[in-house]
Scaffold this motif. Structure first.
Motif, short mmCIF file in Angstrom:
data_model
loop_
_atom_site.label_atom_id
_atom_site.label_comp_id
_atom_site.label_asym_id
_atom_site.label_seq_id
_atom_site.Cartn_x
_atom_site.Cartn_y
_atom_site.Cartn_z
N GLU A 83 0.85 -1.18 0.00
CA GLU A 83 0.00 0.00 0.00
C GLU A 83 0.89 1.24 0.00
O GLU A 83 1.88 1.29 0.71
N LYS A 84 0.54 2.18 -0.80
CA LYS A 84 1.31 3.42 -0.91
C LYS A 84 0.55 4.51 -0.15
O LYS A 84 -0.62 4.76 -0.40
N VAL A 85 1.23 5.14 0.79
CA VAL A 85 0.63 6.22 1.57
C VAL A 85 0.60 7.48 0.71
O VAL A 85 1.60 7.85 0.10
N VAL A 86 -0.58 8.11 0.64
CA VAL A 86 -0.73 9.32 -0.15
C VAL A 86 -1.29 10.43 0.74
O VAL A 86 -1.90 10.17 1.77
N HIS A 87 -1.06 11.66 0.32
CA HIS A 87 -1.58 12.81 1.05
C HIS A 87 -2.88 13.26 0.38
O HIS A 87 -2.89 13.61 -0.79
#
Length: 153
Positions: free
Chosen positions: A29-33
């Motif tokens: 999972e890629k953390v995004v803002h």
């Protein structure tokens, strides 16, 4: 990975599940803002939860029984047919017992259990045939023996 999964409708929510079913093991999972909404109104509501649940249920069913529809439809159909057949036998035995005691007044078709049993037998047969047809369709699919090749030696 994107070339090996089919995303349609609102299935974008389940891309990790689809990737797992396609054989990919390392899923992250890629953390995004996220930005706050500036314009418009949210479409997030109860309908989204219901559709999401139904989509997940259909994905689970297709991944579990997509290649072997007879396993689910044949089992449920056979079970319904057997229960209906036993119920018809019970109704018939009750009629024979009544006839042996000299009660000639009621017909088998007067009993609601006869119609319930008959309906179960018909539905069981239809489910069994649906599983059989699904099995034949899945066996004749062009995608049946198409495999993902990771590396050629």
């Amino acid at each position: 990975m994107v070339k090996n999964i089919e995303v349609y409708g609102e299935m974008h929510r389940y891309i990790p599940y689809l990737a797992k079913n396609a054989g990919f093991e390392k899923i992250g999972e890629k953390v995004v803002h996220h930005q706050a909404r500036k314009y418009g109104k949210t479409k997030f509501g109860l309908n989204r939860f219901v559709n999401g649940y139904l989509d997940l249920l259909s994905l689970w069913f297709l991944s579990s029984f997509g290649q072997q529809p007879m396993h689910v439809f044949g089992f449920i159909g056979s079970l319904m047919f057997i229960i209906g057949f036993i119920a018809v036998i019970v109704v018939g035995v009750l009629k024979i017992i009544a006839l042996s005691k000299g009660v000639y007044g009621f017909l088998i078709t007067d009993s609601p259990y006869f119609y319930i049993a008959l309906t179960m037998m018909l539905l069981g047969t239809q489910l069994f045939v649906a599983g059989f047809l699904g099995e034949m369709i899945s066996r004749n699919s062009e995608e049946r023996n198409k495999y993902q090749v990771e590396k050629e030696v």
